[in-house]
Write an enzyme that holds these catalytic residues in place. Structure first.
Site, short mmCIF file in Angstrom:
data_model
loop_
_atom_site.label_atom_id
_atom_site.label_comp_id
_atom_site.label_asym_id
_atom_site.label_seq_id
_atom_site.Cartn_x
_atom_site.Cartn_y
_atom_site.Cartn_z
N ARG A 90 0.83 -1.21 0.00
CA ARG A 90 0.00 0.00 0.00
C ARG A 90 0.86 1.26 0.00
O ARG A 90 0.50 2.27 -0.62
CB ARG A 90 -0.96 0.02 1.19
CG ARG A 90 -2.03 -1.04 1.10
CD ARG A 90 -2.98 -0.74 -0.07
NE ARG A 90 -3.97 -1.79 -0.18
CZ ARG A 90 -4.14 -2.57 -1.24
NH1 ARG A 90 -3.38 -2.43 -2.30
NH2 ARG A 90 -5.08 -3.48 -1.26
N GLU A 93 1.98 1.59 -3.49
CA GLU A 93 0.82 2.00 -4.28
C GLU A 93 0.54 3.50 -4.09
O GLU A 93 0.29 4.22 -5.06
CB GLU A 93 -0.39 1.18 -3.87
CG GLU A 93 -1.65 1.49 -4.65
CD GLU A 93 -2.82 0.66 -4.17
OE1 GLU A 93 -3.43 0.01 -5.03
OE2 GLU A 93 -3.12 0.67 -2.96
N SER A 116 15.96 14.71 -1.85
CA SER A 116 17.00 13.76 -1.49
C SER A 116 16.47 12.67 -0.57
O SER A 116 15.65 12.93 0.31
CB SER A 116 18.14 14.50 -0.78
OG SER A 116 19.09 13.58 -0.28
#
Length: 165
Positions: A90, A93, A116
Site C-alpha cells: 500500500r 501504491e 534527497s
C-alpha cells in the site's frame, strides 16, 4: 554478506523485542526518529559513533560486537518479496498513485530537481482524525536538490589536464 546481515538483523530485532520498548520509546531515548531507529535495527542505516552510547543506554543488552557491526556502512538493500506485505504494498501504491502530482508540486515550488533520500528524515506518527479514528501520518523530510546544467567549465575532469597513462 546477505546472510551476515540477516543474522545481525535477527539478533538486533531479538534484543529490541526482549527490551519491550517500542521504536517510539527508543527514538525518544536516542534523539533519533522512530524510522531511523528501525532502520538501524534492520541494518539499513549507519550507527554514528556519537549515537552509539545513546543506543547502548536504550538497549543495555546490546553487545559491543553488534555495536561495531552497526557502525560499519550497511548494505542498504531490501528483499524483493517484501512488496507482498500489505503495508509495504500500500505504501508503494500510494507513492505510485500520488508520485506524479507530488513531483509536479516539487517542481512548481522549487524548480527542476528532486527530494534527497540521503539528506532525509522520516517519521511515523499516530493521530486521531476528525471522525475519532486512528490515522497514520508519514513525514518525508528531504533536502531539495536542483538538477544542474552540465557546463563543461564546471566539469572537474575537463578543468585540469588528464593524466596520461
Amino acid at each position: 554478506m546477505a546472510q551476515n546481515k540477516a543474522n545481525t538483523v535477527s539478533q538486533l530485532q531479538s534484543l529490541k523485542n526482549k527490551s519491550g520498548k517500542s521504536y517510539n520509546q527508543l527514538a525518544e531515548e536516542t534523539g533519533l526518529t522512530n524510522v531511523y531507529v528501525a532502520q538501524l535495527l534492520r541494518r539499513q542505516a549507519h550507527l554514528k559513533p556519537e549515537t552509539a552510547p545513546k543506543l547502548k543506554a536504550a538497549l543495555p543488552e546490546l553487545p559491543e560486537e553488534l555495536i561495531h557491526e552497526m557502525m560499519k556502512p550497511p548494505l542498504r538493500s531490501y528483499d524483493p518479496n517484501i512488496i507482498q506485505d500489505p503495508t509495504v504494498y500500500r505504501l508503494n501504491e500510494a507513492v505510485m498513485h500520488f508520485g506524479e502530482s507530488i513531483k509536479e508540486i516539487i517542481n512548481e515550488e522549487f524548480g527542476d530537481g528532486i527530494m534527497s533520500a540521503i539528506d532525509f528524515y522520516c517519521s511515523v506518527d499516530k493521530v486521531q482524525g476528525v471522525d475519532g479514528k486512528d490515522r497514520v501520518v508519514l513525514t518525508f523530510d528531504g533536502k531539495y536538490l536542483p538538477h544542474s546544467e552540465q557546463k563543461t567549465e564546471h566539469m572537474v575532469s575537463r578543468t585540469r589536464p588528464l593524466e596520461k597513462q
